[in-house]
Design an enzyme around this catalytic site. Structure first.
Site, PDB file in Angstrom:
ATOM      1  N   CYS B  98      -5.703 -14.740  -3.097  1.00  0.00           N
ATOM      2  CA  CYS B  98      -5.743 -13.392  -3.625  1.00  0.00           C
ATOM      3  C   CYS B  98      -5.133 -12.948  -4.956  1.00  0.00           C
ATOM      4  O   CYS B  98      -5.384 -11.902  -5.504  1.00  0.00           O
ATOM      5  CB  CYS B  98      -4.932 -12.562  -2.751  1.00  0.00           C
ATOM      6  SG  CYS B  98      -5.331 -12.583  -1.007  1.00  0.00           S
ATOM      7  N   HIS B 347      -8.047  -3.358  -1.717  1.00  0.00           N
ATOM      8  CA  HIS B 347      -7.929  -4.746  -1.957  1.00  0.00           C
ATOM      9  C   HIS B 347      -9.076  -5.777  -1.602  1.00  0.00           C
ATOM     10  O   HIS B 347      -9.037  -6.541  -1.048  1.00  0.00           O
ATOM     11  CB  HIS B 347      -6.694  -5.332  -0.912  1.00  0.00           C
ATOM     12  CG  HIS B 347      -6.282  -6.693  -1.330  1.00  0.00           C
ATOM     13  ND1 HIS B 347      -6.174  -7.437  -2.519  1.00  0.00           N
ATOM     14  CD2 HIS B 347      -5.512  -7.593  -0.419  1.00  0.00           C
ATOM     15  CE1 HIS B 347      -5.597  -8.587  -2.411  1.00  0.00           C
ATOM     16  NE2 HIS B 347      -5.238  -8.703  -1.189  1.00  0.00           N
TER      17      HIS B 347
END
Lengths: 400, 400
Positions: B98, B347
């Protein structure tokens, strides 16, 4: 949109310092059923660190293409850094399909050349056996254009088969004419203890090899395999503190092209190979005639031919003839695949670019054993992603 | 192994030049059923190029985590470069779970700071809908340790749930106490046209939200979504030729930790957040008290708390209290998630790090609209890969 800075000058390598390779590591290429992805990467990194006599590094770049798809593991930067005892350091994975290995080396050398770091490690790793996720064939096809090539059923070998078919049509060759590339690679692999196939093949065996995607046979193709290779890179002015045989990276350049073959201006000309090679020649201050050996990207025999032509070693359509004339052998004008190439050393895709650089460095250090090319000063490695969409060229120079 | 160079000095940023962000681009975060991966990336890149008024670039770094696993497409560097009209330039994908987005920005700034290139673009992109390959849940778990975490059935949210449970136990909180992080993020998203959830939530809604992996509920969690964001980076001394509001990158640092939580010294202390933040403070010549706003990695509310503690904004165990005291709001001591954060802006994993930097830059340019934080000079963005194994911190500085 328009460029508002009319007199913008492109300046290459401002204020960057020279860098050298001071440590080499590699695992044997093969089917490593007893070693996981992190073990393979670690074996290569630790070997390279031991070779350079260092126990630390500032940054680690991991070149890998398929760890997520096949092994179900992303995030290899931190994973490998921790596993080799370097927890905490900067560590990132880079991916450019089958050119991921050279991309990792390039990022590592930029990190040192920029002055940002002092010791950088690049490792390329691929574990193509042990399919946890998708199949290797599906994974490799992700190097091609998913929306315009793969979706129509083209596998990666099929794309190369179309290129080879076209090459034969355009330049008047038969598929048997490509044998010298594979014969040379296998002959050279015999003396490489890290090669997957250390045994010779004959032109006759090539001619009767099982067909995979016509006209590509088993002996045109590099194998599915596991492996990892690594290099340690430091500033050139400090290199002799690590080894008495540093190898300078004289040039490093990347160029890209359309991913889908049908979008390219000429499918039989590797524009990105040309562009990256000529950028590299400019950086090194040499031309194709000065190159003493060439680790080319012989994932398929046709790719070897196209590479020779795009990088200035052969005229258009003459790459196969160059091999037929014996010019690519260890005693030829331009030795290629000197340790077995992708065909016989093996092609663990994301690792290959680092293997190539390790092998060129071995030659320039005079440590290539029975395959040593005499009087080598300039060695070139070229790593190809996809069917030619990302091509990275490095030129290494021996410390005389 | 031993280090043979005893008096080796680590020198940071030798001869590197200052760099600035001169162009910003982003797509709305959401479920983009009508846009493919390459379209999303291209929308962001072209917007950033138009914003900087450039029609070329020397290099493109693509931050992405899951394109292979989910969309069946690797080789994004060349693919995106070609699709935006930059065929031929150097282009590479970088991955750090991420934290892939910030990793791409960091590589782009190194390319310019080193003097190697003049105009670099970083784009982060993720397409988590349209699952061609594996499920998103399986894909996200590849940020964790496959051999020691995932294989036991731990999903990525479950790992964060264990951390939150332990945090509550150690520091005496209830799960309702984490509400201010989500409430703040959603309140700020209302005025962000690029946010996935531009609507407020209440603490009561947080308390009764559906449980995902106890004690993590739906409103602790950032959403699965698509999106892309991009920045154009040039040397600072030329930045005003591109924009009248360049934003200088004052610091950039990466640190890593063990991928598996159980291997860390203290699972509730994000060592890599601390290390990368303090390296960044040193580079920028400031301390935590000087930071005017902080785009933190609130993938889960517990991560927001741990980030505040590791980076010097709150004492151990006081991150939640800091949020409860109203200190993280737009008018608080340290505004966070000022455009909605991971929770409410969304996200799209490999894109998030670039969104954060775009949003900090918007604030420093005074272009954050109704969410503008007054008198901002230093803005910080921190992007976390996995449950804390790769953490990248950037500090941006406004041109006063």
């Amino acid at each position: 949109m328009s460029v508002i800075v009319e007199n913008y000058t492109y300046t290459d390598r401002i204020a960057m310092r020279k860098v050298s390779i001071v440590g080499l590591g590699q695992t044997k290429v093969g089917e490593h059923w007893d070693r996981s992805l992190r073990h393979l990467a670690s074996d290569a990194v630790l070997a390279a660190m031991q070779h350079a006599n260092v126990d630390r590094a500032d940054v680690l770049y991991v070149g890998n293409m398929l760890s997520g798809e096949i092994a179900g593991q992303e995030h290899l930067g931190a994973l490998v850094a921790d596993f080799v005892g370097l927890r905490g350091i900067e560590a990132i994975k880079v991916e450019a399909a089958c050119a991921s290995g050279a991309a990792a080396v390039r990022q590592a050398l930029i990190a040192v050349a920029s002055g940002m770091t002092e010791i950088a490690i690049a490792v390329g790793v691929e574990k193509m056996t042990d399919e946890v996720g998708t199949s290797v064939t599906s994974g490799l096809a992700m190097a091609a254009d998913g929306d315009y090539e793969t979706i129509h059923g083209l596998s990666f070998v099929a794309i190369n088969a179309l290129l080879m078919q076209r090459y034969m049509y355009e330049f008047g060759y038969q598929r048997e004419d490509f044998a010298p590339f594979a014969v040379n690679a296998h002959a050279n692999a015999v003396n490489n203890p890290y090669a997957m196939f250390p045994r010779p093949i004959s032109a006759e065996a090539f001619a009767r090899a099982a067909m995979i995607a016509s006209p590509i046979s088993l002996l045109d193709s590099s194998p599915i395999c596991d492996g990892a290779a690594a290099v340690v890179i430091v500033p050139s002015d400090q290199a002799t503190a690590f080894t008495d045989k540093p190898v300078r990276i004289a040039a490093s350049a990347t160029a890209t092209d359309a991913v889908a073959v049908h979008d390219r201006h000429d499918p039989l000309f590797l524009q990105a190979a040309h562009d990256s090679a000529y950028k590299a020649y400019l950086q090194a201050g040499i031309g194709p005639r000065d190159v003493d050996l060439f680790e080319l990207h012989d994932a398929f025999t046709v790719m070897a031919a196209l590479s020779l032509e795009a990088t200035g070693f052969a005229e258009r359509g003459k790459g196969v003839a160059m091999a037929q004339n014996g010019e690519i052998g260890l005693d030829g004008r331009l030795p290629t695949a000197t340790m077995g190439g992708l065909k016989a050393r093996g092609h663990p895709v994301g690792a290959t670019g680092v293997y190539q650089i390790v092998e060129v460095a071995q030659q320039l250090r005079g440590e290539a054993g029975a395959n040593q090319v005499p009087n080598v000063h300039w060695g070139m490695a070229q790593n190809i992603g996809g069917s030619g969409a990302t091509i990275i060229t490095h030129i290494l120079e021996a410390l005389d």
